[in-house]
Every structure is written in structure tokens, then in C-alpha cells.
Scaffold this active site. Structure first.
Site, PDB file in Angstrom:
ATOM      1  N   HIS A 121      -4.112  20.033  -9.498  1.00  6.69           N
ATOM      2  CA  HIS A 121      -4.287  18.635  -9.891  1.00  6.69           C
ATOM      3  C   HIS A 121      -4.363  17.757  -8.644  1.00  6.69           C
ATOM      4  O   HIS A 121      -5.259  16.918  -8.507  1.00  6.69           O
ATOM      5  CB  HIS A 121      -3.135  18.200 -10.803  1.00  6.69           C
ATOM      6  CG  HIS A 121      -2.977  16.714 -10.941  1.00  6.69           C
ATOM      7  ND1 HIS A 121      -3.861  15.930 -11.639  1.00  6.69           N
ATOM      8  CD2 HIS A 121      -2.043  15.859 -10.446  1.00  6.69           C
ATOM      9  CE1 HIS A 121      -3.476  14.665 -11.591  1.00  6.69           C
ATOM     10  NE2 HIS A 121      -2.383  14.582 -10.855  1.00  6.69           N
ATOM     11  N   ASP A 173     -30.963   2.422   5.368  1.00  5.64           N
ATOM     12  CA  ASP A 173     -30.354   3.638   4.823  1.00  5.64           C
ATOM     13  C   ASP A 173     -29.189   4.000   5.738  1.00  5.64           C
ATOM     14  O   ASP A 173     -28.847   3.248   6.649  1.00  5.64           O
ATOM     15  CB  ASP A 173     -31.397   4.783   4.788  1.00  5.64           C
ATOM     16  CG  ASP A 173     -31.027   5.857   3.756  1.00  5.64           C
ATOM     17  OD1 ASP A 173     -29.885   6.341   3.802  1.00  5.64           O
ATOM     18  OD2 ASP A 173     -31.876   6.174   2.903  1.00  5.64           O
ATOM     19  N   TRP A 212       0.299  21.055  -3.197  1.00  3.81           N
ATOM     20  CA  TRP A 212      -0.932  20.743  -2.456  1.00  3.81           C
ATOM     21  C   TRP A 212      -0.685  20.746  -0.954  1.00  3.81           C
ATOM     22  O   TRP A 212      -1.616  20.850  -0.168  1.00  3.81           O
ATOM     23  CB  TRP A 212      -1.518  19.397  -2.888  1.00  3.81           C
ATOM     24  CG  TRP A 212      -0.874  18.193  -2.281  1.00  3.81           C
ATOM     25  CD1 TRP A 212       0.339  17.665  -2.610  1.00  3.81           C
ATOM     26  CD2 TRP A 212      -1.392  17.364  -1.231  1.00  3.81           C
ATOM     27  NE1 TRP A 212       0.599  16.559  -1.836  1.00  3.81           N
ATOM     28  CE2 TRP A 212      -0.448  16.355  -0.984  1.00  3.81           C
ATOM     29  CE3 TRP A 212      -2.568  17.381  -0.478  1.00  3.81           C
ATOM     30  CZ2 TRP A 212      -0.633  15.365  -0.016  1.00  3.81           C
ATOM     31  CZ3 TRP A 212      -2.744  16.384   0.489  1.00  3.81           C
ATOM     32  CH2 TRP A 212      -1.786  15.400   0.712  1.00  3.81           C
ATOM     33  N   SER A 236     -17.133  18.662   5.331  1.00  4.69           N
ATOM     34  CA  SER A 236     -17.841  17.643   4.560  1.00  4.69           C
ATOM     35  C   SER A 236     -17.314  16.243   4.887  1.00  4.69           C
ATOM     36  O   SER A 236     -18.087  15.314   5.139  1.00  4.69           O
ATOM     37  CB  SER A 236     -17.682  17.944   3.072  1.00  4.69           C
ATOM     38  OG  SER A 236     -18.028  16.826   2.305  1.00  4.69           O
ATOM     39  N   SER A 237     -15.972  16.114   4.912  1.00  2.00           N
ATOM     40  CA  SER A 237     -15.391  14.793   5.198  1.00  2.00           C
ATOM     41  C   SER A 237     -15.730  14.335   6.595  1.00  2.00           C
ATOM     42  O   SER A 237     -16.022  13.150   6.818  1.00  2.00           O
ATOM     43  CB  SER A 237     -13.866  14.845   5.084  1.00  2.00           C
ATOM     44  OG  SER A 237     -13.489  15.094   3.781  1.00  2.00           O
ATOM     45  N   HIS A 263      -0.202  12.159   6.408  1.00  2.00           N
ATOM     46  CA  HIS A 263       0.071  10.739   6.239  1.00  2.00           C
ATOM     47  C   HIS A 263      -1.167   9.871   6.442  1.00  2.00           C
ATOM     48  O   HIS A 263      -1.496   9.058   5.591  1.00  2.00           O
ATOM     49  CB  HIS A 263       1.275  10.244   7.041  1.00  2.00           C
ATOM     50  CG  HIS A 263       1.728   8.946   6.477  1.00  2.00           C
ATOM     51  ND1 HIS A 263       2.422   8.864   5.294  1.00  2.00           N
ATOM     52  CD2 HIS A 263       1.450   7.682   6.830  1.00  2.00           C
ATOM     53  CE1 HIS A 263       2.573   7.604   4.966  1.00  2.00           C
ATOM     54  NE2 HIS A 263       1.995   6.864   5.886  1.00  2.00           N
ATOM     55  N   GLU A 311      -4.011  10.843   5.901  1.00  2.00           N
ATOM     56  CA  GLU A 311      -4.839  11.208   4.750  1.00  2.00           C
ATOM     57  C   GLU A 311      -4.587  10.277   3.560  1.00  2.00           C
ATOM     58  O   GLU A 311      -5.519   9.853   2.879  1.00  2.00           O
ATOM     59  CB  GLU A 311      -4.558  12.664   4.360  1.00  2.00           C
ATOM     60  CG  GLU A 311      -5.070  13.096   2.988  1.00  2.00           C
ATOM     61  CD  GLU A 311      -6.577  13.090   2.869  1.00  2.00           C
ATOM     62  OE1 GLU A 311      -7.249  13.178   3.913  1.00  2.00           O
ATOM     63  OE2 GLU A 311      -7.072  12.973   1.734  1.00  2.00           O
ATOM     64  N   TYR A 349      -3.733   7.315   3.737  1.00  2.00           N
ATOM     65  CA  TYR A 349      -4.315   6.011   4.063  1.00  2.00           C
ATOM     66  C   TYR A 349      -5.832   6.054   3.992  1.00  2.00           C
ATOM     67  O   TYR A 349      -6.479   5.032   3.809  1.00  2.00           O
ATOM     68  CB  TYR A 349      -3.833   5.536   5.445  1.00  2.00           C
ATOM     69  CG  TYR A 349      -2.374   5.126   5.417  1.00  2.00           C
ATOM     70  CD1 TYR A 349      -1.558   5.497   4.353  1.00  2.00           C
ATOM     71  CD2 TYR A 349      -1.818   4.362   6.423  1.00  2.00           C
ATOM     72  CE1 TYR A 349      -0.230   5.131   4.314  1.00  2.00           C
ATOM     73  CE2 TYR A 349      -0.481   3.986   6.380  1.00  2.00           C
ATOM     74  CZ  TYR A 349       0.297   4.375   5.328  1.00  2.00           C
ATOM     75  OH  TYR A 349       1.610   3.993   5.288  1.00  2.00           O
ATOM     76  N   SER A 393     -10.490  -6.710  -1.197  1.00  2.37           N
ATOM     77  CA  SER A 393     -10.804  -7.902  -0.398  1.00  2.37           C
ATOM     78  C   SER A 393     -12.225  -8.379  -0.639  1.00  2.37           C
ATOM     79  O   SER A 393     -12.557  -9.513  -0.321  1.00  2.37           O
ATOM     80  CB  SER A 393     -10.620  -7.595   1.097  1.00  2.37           C
ATOM     81  OG  SER A 393      -9.333  -7.114   1.341  1.00  2.37           O
ATOM     82  N   HIS A 429       8.486  11.095   8.072  1.00  6.34           N
ATOM     83  CA  HIS A 429       9.244  10.499   6.958  1.00  6.34           C
ATOM     84  C   HIS A 429       9.025  11.293   5.665  1.00  6.34           C
ATOM     85  O   HIS A 429       9.719  11.057   4.686  1.00  6.34           O
ATOM     86  CB  HIS A 429       8.935   9.000   6.778  1.00  6.34           C
ATOM     87  CG  HIS A 429       7.559   8.685   6.320  1.00  6.34           C
ATOM     88  ND1 HIS A 429       6.878   7.572   6.735  1.00  6.34           N
ATOM     89  CD2 HIS A 429       6.720   9.316   5.471  1.00  6.34           C
ATOM     90  CE1 HIS A 429       5.691   7.542   6.167  1.00  6.34           C
ATOM     91  NE2 HIS A 429       5.569   8.586   5.394  1.00  6.34           N
ATOM     92  N   HIS A 430       8.075  12.232   5.687  1.00  6.10           N
ATOM     93  CA  HIS A 430       7.952  13.153   4.554  1.00  6.10           C
ATOM     94  C   HIS A 430       8.936  14.307   4.692  1.00  6.10           C
ATOM     95  O   HIS A 430       8.969  15.202   3.859  1.00  6.10           O
ATOM     96  CB  HIS A 430       6.532  13.719   4.494  1.00  6.10           C
ATOM     97  CG  HIS A 430       5.481  12.665   4.265  1.00  6.10           C
ATOM     98  ND1 HIS A 430       5.053  12.307   3.013  1.00  6.10           N
ATOM     99  CD2 HIS A 430       4.804  11.879   5.136  1.00  6.10           C
ATOM    100  CE1 HIS A 430       4.130  11.358   3.123  1.00  6.10           C
ATOM    101  NE2 HIS A 430       3.967  11.072   4.394  1.00  6.10           N
ATOM    102  N   THR A 454       1.201  -4.354   5.743  1.00 10.42           N
ATOM    103  CA  THR A 454       0.892  -4.217   4.319  1.00 10.42           C
ATOM    104  C   THR A 454       1.266  -5.492   3.590  1.00 10.42           C
ATOM    105  O   THR A 454       0.533  -5.962   2.711  1.00 10.42           O
ATOM    106  CB  THR A 454       1.627  -3.009   3.727  1.00 10.42           C
ATOM    107  OG1 THR A 454       1.484  -1.905   4.619  1.00 10.42           O
ATOM    108  CG2 THR A 454       1.057  -2.628   2.380  1.00 10.42           C
ATOM    109  N   LYS A 468      -1.329  -8.122   3.995  1.00 11.27           N
ATOM    110  CA  LYS A 468      -2.478  -7.961   3.107  1.00 11.27           C
ATOM    111  C   LYS A 468      -2.197  -8.531   1.716  1.00 11.27           C
ATOM    112  O   LYS A 468      -3.010  -9.256   1.152  1.00 11.27           O
ATOM    113  CB  LYS A 468      -2.873  -6.478   2.992  1.00 11.27           C
ATOM    114  CG  LYS A 468      -3.184  -5.859   4.346  1.00 11.27           C
ATOM    115  CD  LYS A 468      -4.116  -4.688   4.232  1.00 11.27           C
ATOM    116  CE  LYS A 468      -5.506  -5.164   4.207  1.00 11.27           C
ATOM    117  NZ  LYS A 468      -6.438  -4.749   5.154  1.00 11.27           N
ATOM    118  N   ARG A 508      11.018  16.995  -8.587  1.00  8.89           N
ATOM    119  CA  ARG A 508       9.606  17.114  -8.939  1.00  8.89           C
ATOM    120  C   ARG A 508       9.223  18.593  -9.002  1.00  8.89           C
ATOM    121  O   ARG A 508       9.990  19.459  -8.608  1.00  8.89           O
ATOM    122  CB  ARG A 508       8.746  16.378  -7.913  1.00  8.89           C
ATOM    123  CG  ARG A 508       8.828  16.955  -6.521  1.00  8.89           C
ATOM    124  CD  ARG A 508       8.183  16.056  -5.491  1.00  8.89           C
ATOM    125  NE  ARG A 508       6.734  16.169  -5.529  1.00  8.89           N
ATOM    126  CZ  ARG A 508       5.955  15.864  -4.470  1.00  8.89           C
ATOM    127  NH1 ARG A 508       6.493  15.442  -3.348  1.00  8.89           N
ATOM    128  NH2 ARG A 508       4.658  15.972  -4.552  1.00  8.89           N
TER     129      ARG A 508
END
Lengths: 377, 540
Positions: free
Chosen positions: B83, B112, B148, B175-176, B259, B261, B263, B274, B308-309, B334, B337, B456
Site C-alpha cells: 500500500h 514543451d 515500505w 524514472s524519478s 525524509h 522523500e 517533502y 499557492s 527523528h525517524h 512551515t 507558509k 502500527r
């Protein structure tokens, strides 16, 4: 009906941001039973209220604007797009709030980290899928598995979990600790990473294979505290709970003595009736084998071999004993099982109707030959 | 080069056929057109959103009641793992690349993308990667089930699927990276002369920064999974203590990727918000330059907060404190924003069409996710929150009612431009309200579950967690079904929508806010063949 009512009460309380004291209906972090857990709770509440306050201010402004500054009310759009003063203000104020949060957070973190001057040490080893506890001072050493009632209930469809006391949060051998003593825990793991968490103690700590982690606690209130493994550790990650019983020192001392005595007891190797062997074997199977080979002996395709109809199980007894004692690259050694347990579980897997095997023999504890000898035995 | 220009001139006098799309289905395979590729990305992402969503439905069905009802624990773990991978790499990231493809040339006055052939290749490599990943579901031993994050040693217990999953990560990474290079090259080289950097729409800015994030992190992830591969098959011990390695090393490498990622998925979200909010507030975006600097600061901070993870993994106290302070800092840009969006709405003349509704819901619900993020930045308290449903609630708030809602908003906002047809506003608003309510029924109770002690990634739980899990599952089912409305709207709008012919600017005075609204609806196959000279810029 009761459920609906509870839901309603829960929702109402949430709406008003209140906490409920109902033990089975927690909405908020538990305060716990140690100084650290209380400090962490206070910190949690402090930040929660800061967030609530900021939230009210920001969302209040936004919803005021949404209500009043809409085209349908004939509001004409202003054209400003910059204001250095407010931009500086709303950078500085959050910075100050963060500093205000960081100070108590640093204090709590240092306190949490300080394992010095502990009075006793317990080594905790995470294994797939149970905990192994070793009291480094007294020599008490045992495994702590999910209790048989929960183990059966989550594997057999016909058992309603609601009828099982402390479903999935009960173990066969709880960790017993004395109150009022600073206890140092050392954590490691045998296979994959696990994490040991009892919310009432205020923290969790990862158990990494090949490495040692430390943490400490000092429980002030006697009681039973429950937790779970909190690092995904494979198939039965959800089924390796933790139970900590904190008792007064004299009770604890007594517990150490009786546990040590039981631990050092020689196993009863006298012959057993077939029924006894099968019953004991079923219990050993449920604790040690069921996670992989499953309650119906079918295993899991591609991961764990089936015992049902397996030639390895139903052929000669001696190779089977050797296999269980030595283990393989994929199956751990079960040399930890005593001869009477081995005899029982071998009789069971060869003959249990629920595993679909029917060799029709039995093996007595005395007949177990030490194919692979283990020093601990 | 000169030949191309000569041919171009020639066509202008005769017909446009050489410049139109290929006829038939082959168009969608070999296309190098930014709009076609954007459409492919968006439709693929939408399809994967439903695939990943179906997996979420299986998870929520199993968690509806205590006890094991539908799946075994191993398959459950595969579902949580797949998932996440499908939603992150198959749905949200490709959707934003699709938006970038469609919108960036139109927003900066380019014909283009800069590298059209690579553009085609990066899309098809994405498809290959995701299909390879999905194929692991049918392999012996099942799909990856270690989460994941693919932490060793657990992930090394995966059956036959492991090398396939790792190779699919490589493909997705390539690809990315190609997508990111293309976007950066387009933004830096293809802007109309009058489109200076500080006049670029925020969506373009956030994608420029996101592009650099992607180029920096995807090779790191590829390296980490390659080390898993060699540990498993070539007897290395990067992550095995028995050979001198360290399983925690993997976590450091993973989160150095992981991390930034997350963002990657939120910065373009900020950009779209915006873009949309000023149009419906009929006011310029407040604090344009501070928005740009805040985005850049968040991107920079994302590289120095990874542990922090890992607060409970056994870091030294100095590490715990450093990562706590660094993480808390993220709240400042943040916050800027969120304040800027609020100030943009302030004293506007707001209307509440579906894109605006989704955008406002984004600001509110993303801020909720931000609050819980702030709470868990505090290391000692994270010793309680870590790996519980509180975390699940947090990151789903920052992903579903944030990134996904903004993708919905973007869909409603630009579909009329893309298709030339108006979507059904009534169904759009119904979709919004169903989604906004059910997403909270789905995720808000998960805060309570986590705080009450539910870890979890467990397939079954103790009785005291039963009620909120049931509420959460009900919310999940409603949310899942509601998304079919969006599917219906997309199809209906492509087929003609309400039948109302939309104007070039679609939304009132939208031409003041972006170049795309100066083009016809739908826009021509090649966007700007001559660079526009007048740049709508509402902030100077």
C-alpha cells in the site's frame, strides 16, 4: 446499545477536548507509573495545548475570513501582498515558542537517557516472536510468550476474542520487577529488530540484533502493566506482548526464589500416558511451533514448510529428534526444550488429528537421545 | 537544428498535421509531447491510487474488528508494505510529475519540456517499475512484508520477491531522476525571456526545488537497496552485525533518502495550493518571496533531520538532542507558509468552487498533521508516540488530506483547461464534502488509538482498541467509495462535462495569476511556439 452510547460519549468528549478516565476508552496518552512517564506526559500536554492555542488562532482567523471575506457577501478584494512587519512577527513568535518547548524537552531527554546508578539489570532479547528475559543479578532467566488463550483465539475462527481476558496483551511468564528500584534494561535481539514498549513506563527501545541498547525505569506503583512489540518483526509481530508486574520488594524476593527453584528443577522424565504426552505436546506446539507451521500444520507456502503429511515428521523418530535439536539455517534449534517436552511435542506432531498426521506411536522422555547436546540442559 | 526550424516555417504555411499527435493508440506509446505524457502520468497515478486504495480497504477490513477475519498476518504485512510503496511511488509522486509535465511549460511560456524523449522513457520506466513491484504479489513467499522502509534484517526474510522488489526500486529511482532532470532543465532553460526566476509561479518554484531533492536522494535509496541485495546474495555484511555490519546503518541511509522523500510529496503540494488560493480569493499571493525562501529552507532542513525517524533506535544523547532541535526548526518555515495562505485569504473576495474547497481543507488538515509532527519532534515524547497509530495518523494527515486533496484540487482546477470542458460542480462539491468528512472519521481516531497504546503494522489488536478501529474503518470505506465520484468526474469531463464551453481563463480573472490561462482551452498541442512577452505577475 452500550457501544453506541460509548461512541457518542467518546465523540462528545472529543468535541470538547476533554479527557476520559475510562480505562478501556482512552483518548489521550497515559500518564504512566514512573517519574519519567509523568514528565513525558506533562511535556505531551504542554505541546498539545500550544498546538491547540495556535490552532484556534490560525483557524479562527481563517474561518473569520472565510465567513466575512466572501464574494457572495459583496466583499471587495484588497490588493496587499506583503507586510514585512507581520512576516517578521510570525517568524519570531514561533521561534520563541520552540525555544520554550526545547528547554523542558532537553531536560526530559537527559533524564530518560541516564541509566547510571541502577540497582539491578535485566537483559531483554527480542526473538521471532517472543521475549527472553534474563535477570543479570539473580540469574532468573525465562521466555515470555503470548498466553495460550490469545494464541488460540487469534488462530481459530470460532473463538470470539471478546471472551479472552486481556486478548493479545497477556503472556505466560510476565516480567516481574520490584517497585522503588532503579532498573537498567539492556536490549538486544536474536534475529530481526524488535522494540520493547510498555506505555506505563513512558518509553520504548529498539532491540537490535548484534547490538546492545540501554534504558531504565523505576516503577513506583505496584501493578500489572502491559505493552507490545512496536517494531515490525515479521509474521507474528502483533502477537508478542509484554507484561510487567511490579511488586513490593518482599514479594519480589519471594518470586525470585520460587522462580529460581522452578528453573533449577530437574524435568520429570518418568513415563507418561499417551493422553498426557499429547496434551503436553499440544501446549509445547502452541508456544514454539505454531507461529511458522500454523495451527493446522499447513505452514505457509514459500515460507514455512507444512508438517501435515511431511515425511520428515512421520518417518523415523531419531532423525526428527536430531533435526529439532540442531535446527537448520531456516529453523532455530529447539535444544532448549527439555526431554519431556521434546518427547511430548514429537508424539504430538506425529499423531495430532488437527495436524492431519497419524503415525500411531509415542515416544517417552527417557527415549530422547542427545543427538545434539546443549550445555544449558 | 536549422532543418527543424525550416520545417516549422514550412508547416505554418500549409497544415499542422506534422505537429499533431500520432494517430491511433501508438500516440500514447511513442509520444514525446508534454501534455500527452502528463496525461499518461496522471491517469497512471489515478489507476495506482485505486490499486493502493484497494489494499488500504483490505487493511481496514481486517482491522474492522478484533480477531483475524480475512487475511493471514503475512499477507496483512504485505498489504501495509505494498500500500505504502504503491501510493508513494505509483500514485502521489507520478501524479505530481504529471502535473509538472502538463503545467510547467504552460506556466513558463515554453513550447514543451526540455528533454521530450527522456520524458517518454521516464514514464515507461515508471510503468515497468510499478508492474514489477506488483508482480511480487504473485511470487512464492509473497510480496515484501517488512514495511515500505525495507528494514533489514527483516526484509532479507522476504521470499523470491526480494530481488524483484529491489530492481523495481532501481527502475522507479531512474524514472524519478530522469523526470527531475527534465523538470530542472525545462525550468532553467525554457522560460520565456520575460519570465524571471522571481516571477515564476510557486508551483514551478516548488518543483524546481523538488527536482534537486529527487536527484540528491534517489541514488541514496538505490544504494541502500543494492546493499540489501549484496547482503542477501553476495555474502556482504553491510547490515549484519555477525560480519561487522550494523542494521541501524541501513536506517540512517534509508531516512537520509526517506525524509526528503516525504517533502518531494509535499513541496509541489504547497506549490499548487499557492497557485489556487489566490485565484479564488481574488487577491495576489501573500508573501511570494517568503514562500520561495520557506520552500528552500524546508528542502534544506529535510536533509539534516533524518534521525527523528529513529529516536528509539539507540542514538547517543547528543544525537537525540541535535535531531530534536533541527526537526523543531522545520515548524518555522512551515508556519510561515500556513500564515501566508491565511493572509492570502484575508480580505479577499472568496468563492468556494471545488478546487478552493479542497485547497482550504488542505491548509486546515495539513496544519493538523503539522501539529502532530511538532509533537513528535520532541524526542522524549516520541519515545511514546514512535511506531504507534499516532504516527500513522500524522503522516496520513500530511499525505491524504494534504497531498491527495491538493491533487484533487489540481484536477478540478485544471481539468477545464486541459479538456476544454467544465466538470460537474455539484458532483465535485459532493465529492469534496464526502471526502473531507470521511477522511477525518478515518484518520482522526487513529490519534486516540496511538496514544492509547496501539502499535502500527499489527493485523489484530486488543479489545480496548476495537471501537475506534471500527470508526476508522467505516471512515475508510466511505472515503474509498467517495473517490469513485472523482473517477466519474474525470471521465465525464473528458467526454464533455456539463457541455458548457469554457473560456480561456476558465476562472474569473485567472489570467492575472498564470500564463496557462492566456492559452485556449484546451491548449494547442505545442504550447507556446513564440515566447509570451507579457508575464502575469501579481506580486510586484
Amino acid at each position: 446499545m452500550k457501544k453506541t452510547k460509548q461512541l457518542f460519549v467518546g465523540a462528545t468528549l472529543t468535541a470538547f477536548g476533554l479527557q476520559t478516565a475510562q480505562a478501556d476508552y482512552a483518548l489521550n496518552l497515559m500518564q504512566g507509573v514512573t517519574k519519567v512517564s509523568n514528565d513525558i506526559y506533562d511535556l505531551h500536554m504542554l505541546i498539545l495545548w500550544i498546538c491547540v492555542f495556535i490552532g484556534i488562532a490560525v483557524f479562527g482567523t481563517m474561518f473569520y475570513s472565510i465567513y466575512h471575506h466572501r464574494k457572495s457577501k459583496g466583499h471587495k478584494a484588497a490588493n496587499f501582498h506583503e507586510n514585512t512587519t507581520v512576516e517578521i512577527i510570525w517568524t519570531i513568535i514561533p521561534t520563541l515558542i520552540l525555544i520554550g518547548m526545547a528547554i523542558p524537552a532537553t531536560k526530559a531527554m537527559i533524564e530518560l537517557d541516564d541509566v547510571q546508578e541502577s540497582e539491578m539489570s535485566i537483559k531483554v532479547t527480542g526473538k521471532q516472536w517472543y521475549w527472553d528475559y534474563e535477570y543479570l543479578d539473580s540469574g532468573v532467566h525465562f521466555e515470555s510468550h503470548l498466553d495460550a488463550a490469545s494464541e488460540k483465539a487469534h488462530r481459530v475462527d470460532s473463538i470470539d476474542p471478546h471472551t479472552v481476558p486481556h486478548y493479545l496483551l497477556n503472556v505466560d511468564n510476565p516480567l516481574v520487577v520490584p517497585v522503588g528500584k532503579k532498573i537498567r534494561f539492556v536490549f538486544t535481539a536474536a534475529d530481526v529488530i524488535h522494540s520493547w514498549w510498555v506505555p506505563d513506563l513512558g518509553w520504548k527501545k529498539d532491540a537490535n540484533p548484534g547490538f546492545i541498547n540501554e534504558a531504565w525505569t523505576q516503577v513506583d506503583k505496584p501493578g500489572v502493566y502491559r505493552g507490545q512489540c512496536t517494531e515490525l518483526c515479521g509474521r507474528d509481530h502483533g502477537f508478542m506482548p509484554i507484561v510487567v508486574i511490579a511488586m513490593e520488594q518482599p514479594d519480589y524476593d519471594k518470586w525470585v526464589q520460587t522462580t529460581l527453584a522452578k528453573q533449577n528443577e530437574k524435568p520429570d522424565l518418568s513415563d507418561q500416558s499417551r493422553e498426557q504426552l499429547m496434551a503436553n505436546g499440544a501446549a509445547v506446539y502452541l508456544k514454539n511451533c505454531v507461529s511458522c507451521h500454523q495451527i493446522d500444520g499447513n505452514g505457509a507456502a514459500g515460507a514455512f514448510p507444512a508438517l501435515r503429511g511431511s515425511a520428515k515428521v512421520t518417518a523415523g523418530i531419531d532423525p526428527l529428534i536430531g533435526f529439532l535439536q540442531a535446527g537448520t539455517s531456516r529453523m532455530p534449534s529447539f535444544a532448549k526444550l527439555k526431554d519431556n517436552e521434546l518427547a511430548a511435542v514429537i508424539t504430538y506432531i506425529r499423531n495430532a488429528p488437527e495436524l492431519g498426521n497419524k503415525v500411531g506411536d509415542e515416544i517417552q522422555p527417557k527415549a530422547i537421545t542427545p543427538v545434539y547436546d546443549d550445555d544449558d540442559k | 537544428m536549422s532543418a527543424v526550424i525550416a520545417e516549422h516555417g514550412h508547416d505554418d504555411h500549409h497544415d499542422d498535421h506534422a505537429h499533431g499527435p500520432e494517430k491511433g493508440w501508438l500516440r500514447w506509446i511513442i509520444t514525446t509531447n508534454h501534455k500527452d505524457i502528463g496525461t499518461l502520468y496522471l491517469l497512471f497515478a489515478l489507476a495506482m491510487f485505486f490499486v493502493g486504495g484497494a489494499m488500504a480497504m483490505i487493511i481496514r477490513a481486517e482491522l474492522f474488528e478484533p480477531g483475524m477475519q480475512f487475511v493471514n498476518p503475512q499477507f496483512f504485512n504485505s498489504m501495509t508494505t505494498m500500500h505504502a510503496l504503491v501510493m508513494v511511488f505509483g500514485a502521489v509522486m507520478p501524479a505530481f510529475v504529471g502535473l509538472a509535465n502538463w503545467m510547467i511549460p504552460m506556466m513558463i511560456g515554453a513550447p514543451d519540456m526540455a528533454l521530450p524523449r527522456m520524458n517518454n522513457m521516464s514514464f515507461w520506466m515508471l510503468v515497468a517499475g510499478v508492474l514489477l513491484l506488483a508482480s511480487t504479489l504473485f511470487m512464492e513467499g509473497g510480496a515484501p512484508a517488512g514495511g515500505w522502509t525495507l528494514y533489514p534484517p527483516l526484509v532479507l526474510q522476504t521470499g523470491k520477491a526480494l530481488p524483484f522488489a529491489i530492481f523495481s526500486v532501481h527502475l522507479l529511482g531512474i524514472s524519478s531522476i530522469m523526470g527531475a532532470i527534465n523538470i530542472i532543465a525545462t525550468i532553467l532553460n525554457m522560460r520565456a525571456p520575460a519570465m524571471t526566476l522571481m516571477k515564476m509561479p510557486l508551483f514551478v518554484w516548488t518543483w524546481l526545488i523538488t527536482g534537486f531533492l529527487l536527484i540528491a536522494i534517489m541514488p541514496v535509496f538505490a544504494g541502500a537497496v543494492t546493499m540489501l541485495l549484496t547482503d542477501k546474495f553476495f555474502h556482504t555484511s553491510f547490515f549484519d552485525a555477525a560480519g561487522g555490519g550494523d542494521p541501524v546503518l541501513y536506517q540512517h541511509i534509508f531516512w537520509f533518502f526517506g525524509h526528503p522523500e516525504v517533502y518531494v510529496m509535499i513541496l509541489p503540494t504547497f506549490g499548487v495550493a499557492s497557485t489556487i488560493i489566490p485565484v479564488f480569493a481574488r487577491k495576489p499571493l501573500f508573501g511570494y518571496s517568503s514562500m520561495v525562501y520557506a520552500t528552500a529552507s524546508i528542502a534544506f532542513l529535510s536533509f539534516i533531520v533524518w534521525a527523528h525517524h529513529m529516536f528509539t533506535v539507540g542514538l547517543p544523547i547528543s544525537g537525540e538532542l541535535y535531531f530534536m532541535y533541527a526537526t523543531m526548526l522545520i515548524a518555522i518555515p512551515t508556519g510561515v507558509k500556513v500564515f501566508n495562505w491565511t493572509a492570502t485569504m484575508w480580505k479577499g473576495a472568496m468563492t468556494f468552487e471545488t478546487p478552493m474547497l479542497f485547497s482550504i481543507a488542505f491548509v486546515v488538515l495539513f496544519t493538523l498533521g503539522g501539529f502532530t509532527g511538532l509533537m513528535m519532534s520532541v524526542a522524549p515524547v516520541d519515545f511514546q508516540y514512535h511506531d504507534t497509530y499516532f504516527i500513522v495518523a500524522h503522516f496520513h494527515y500530511t499525505l491524504v488530506p494534504a497531498s491527495v486533496f491538493i491533487l484533487m484540487a489540481a484536477g478540478y482546477y485544471w481539468l477545464p483547461k486541459w479538456t476544454g470542458h467544465m466538470y460537474n460542480e455539484k458532483i465535485g462539491q459532493l465529492h469534496f464534502w464526502l471526502s473531507a468528512i470521511s477522511v477525518n472519521v478515518l484518520f482522526f481516531p487513529q490519534h486516540f488509538l496511538g496514544l492509547a497504546g496501539m502499535p502500527r503494522r499489527i493485523p489484530d489488536y486488543a479489545i480496548q482498541f476495537a471501537d475506534w478501529n471500527m470508526v476508522s474503518s467505516i471512515g475508510g470505506f466511505i472515503f474509498g467509495v467517495s473517490q469513485l465520484l472523482f473517477l466519474w468526474i474525470v471521465i465525464d469531463t473528458i467526454k464533455g462535462g456539463t457541455g458548457e464551453k469554457v473560456t480561456d481563463e476558465v476562472w474569473e480573472d485567472a489570467h492575472k495569476h498564470g500564463l496557462e490561462w492566456t492559452l485556449p482551452s484546451p491548449p494547442p498541442y505545442h504550447t507556446f511556439t513564440t515566447p509570451p512577452t507579457v508575464i502575469p505577475c501579481d506580486h510586484d
